[in-house]
Design an enzyme around this catalytic site. Structure first.
Site, mmCIF file in Angstrom:
data_model
loop_
_atom_site.group_PDB
_atom_site.id
_atom_site.type_symbol
_atom_site.label_atom_id
_atom_site.label_comp_id
_atom_site.label_asym_id
_atom_site.label_seq_id
_atom_site.Cartn_x
_atom_site.Cartn_y
_atom_site.Cartn_z
ATOM 1 C CG HIS A 1 -1.239 5.384 -0.732
ATOM 2 N ND1 HIS A 1 -2.371 6.248 -0.267
ATOM 3 C CD2 HIS A 1 -2.111 4.192 -0.926
ATOM 4 C CE1 HIS A 1 -3.567 5.760 -0.136
ATOM 5 N NE2 HIS A 1 -3.437 4.473 -0.545
ATOM 6 C CG HIS B 1 -8.040 -4.252 -1.258
ATOM 7 N ND1 HIS B 1 -9.163 -3.241 -1.651
ATOM 8 C CD2 HIS B 1 -6.907 -3.303 -1.091
ATOM 9 C CE1 HIS B 1 -8.825 -2.025 -1.880
ATOM 10 N NE2 HIS B 1 -7.405 -1.933 -1.404
ATOM 11 N NE ARG C 1 -4.021 2.250 1.913
ATOM 12 C CZ ARG C 1 -3.910 3.070 3.004
ATOM 13 N NH1 ARG C 1 -3.167 3.029 3.933
ATOM 14 N NH2 ARG C 1 -5.008 4.065 2.767
ATOM 15 C CG ASN D 1 -1.114 8.825 2.317
ATOM 16 O OD1 ASN D 1 -1.670 8.040 1.547
ATOM 17 N ND2 ASN D 1 -0.183 9.934 1.456
#
Length: 331
Positions: free
Chosen positions: A66, A193, A62, A94
């Site tokens: 990002h 996920h 992740r 975040n």
């Protein structure tokens, strides 16, 4: 691991998700002469963190995502805020949800002693994400390196750049298309996920504030038993006042990156609106069904190709940017 280990070599010509390394200025084995042990050091550090905390792969993947979706893969997400500038890592999407910073810092500290100012933080993050996928699934693939570190990190650039957990189908497609990804790659990358966690606040609107037939309540698309499990972990008062409660995104195989995510989607047992949105269009729904039906390896091969494509987003190479001495601050 349950999934057979795979080695993706320099090009998977059968997959449209991979573009030639020369297009990005990166190369596999970039540090072979400059810092021969670089990739081994990164894997060792990630493995150590994984043994201590099995959720590490999800955190790092992740973090990588990002980083790359804002300004490209330049490690700008690792920079700390300074007086007069709020950095990406402190933006609402975040903070406090991003984690894994210390893993990158640990690897950087070792590499600075081994090969001073040679291995970029951006490369360490890309390699760490690859190694996280390996530890969670047995999936292994070559990642091109040679990135340089960015000099700018702005919190206000995050929200317009990353997909949100409440996105609908058209918003997801628009977000990924703007970054150069196909609908197939959107569905493929959503499979991340399969591991990782979420704060309650990312999905509690589906539990308590979903508007349907003139009233607010629970999203009717969410199976009742699954909704009750989430409500026990995220009661209304927690959702309103406490954003520290964490929930596994996949509570069947929470630490194994496999195709269980797609099976969960078919059953409706996913927390995010943005995940369920994949079932709102025939093209993306068909891909969900395909990944759920085929062995996990079928998905992981395509996931690796998409991860490599992400790793080449708007990278800095050559004399662009810098090689940071400390990943949390510019030189």
């Amino acid at each position: 691991m349950a999934t057979t280990a795979l080695i993706l070599l320099l090009v998977l010509s059968s997959s449209p998700a991979v573009v030639a390394w020369k297009d990005s200025g990166l190369s596999v084995g970039f540090y072979r002469e400059l810092c021969p042990k670089a990739e081994k050091v990164v894997r060792r550090v990630v493995t150590k963190a994984f043994k201590k905390e099995p959720g590490t792969p999800g955190d790092i993947i992740r973090l990588f995502f990002h980083d790359c979706f804002v300004r490209g893969c330049d490690a700008s997400v690792l920079l700390e805020s300074t007086p007069g500038n709020t950095a990406e890592r402190d933006s609402k999407p975040n903070n406090p949800s991003l984690d894994g910073f210390e893993v990158i810092s640990d690897a950087k500290e070792i590499l600075e002693k081994l090969c001073p100012q040679t291995v970029s933080c951006a490369d360490i993050l890309a390699l760490s994400a690859r190694d996280g996928a390996f530890l969670a699934s047995g999936l292994d693939y070559a990642i091109p390196t040679g990135r340089r570190d960015g000099l700018v990190s702005k919190a206000d650039e995050v929200l317009p750049s990353v997909p949100h957990p409440d996105f609908h189908h058209d918003q997801l497609i628009g977000n990924f298309t703007a970054k150069g990804f196909t609908a197939e790659e959107l569905v493929t990358l959503s499979g991340a996920h399969s591991i990782g966690t979420s704060h309650c606040s990312s999905f509690t609107d589906r539990l308590y504030k979903y508007y349907n037939d003139g009233a607010y309540g629970t999203d009717p698309a969410m199976p009742a038993a699954y909704a009750e499990r989430l409500k026990k972990k995220c009661p209304p008062e927690t959702a309103a006042h406490n954003d520290t409660t964490m929930v596994q995104l996949d509570d069947v195989t929470p630490f194994v990156m496999d195709n269980q995510y797609y099976k969960n989607l078919l059953a409706g047992t996913v927390a995010f609106d943005s995940d369920m949105a994949l079932m709102d269009d025939p093209e993306t729904a068909a891909l969900v069904e395909l990944y759920a039906r085929e062995p996990s390896d079928y998905w992981t091969e395509r996931f690796a190709a998409a991860m490599v494509k992400i790793s080449k987003m708007d990278v800095l190479t050559g004399s662009e940017g810098e090689i940071r001495l400390n990943c949390s601050k510019v030189n």
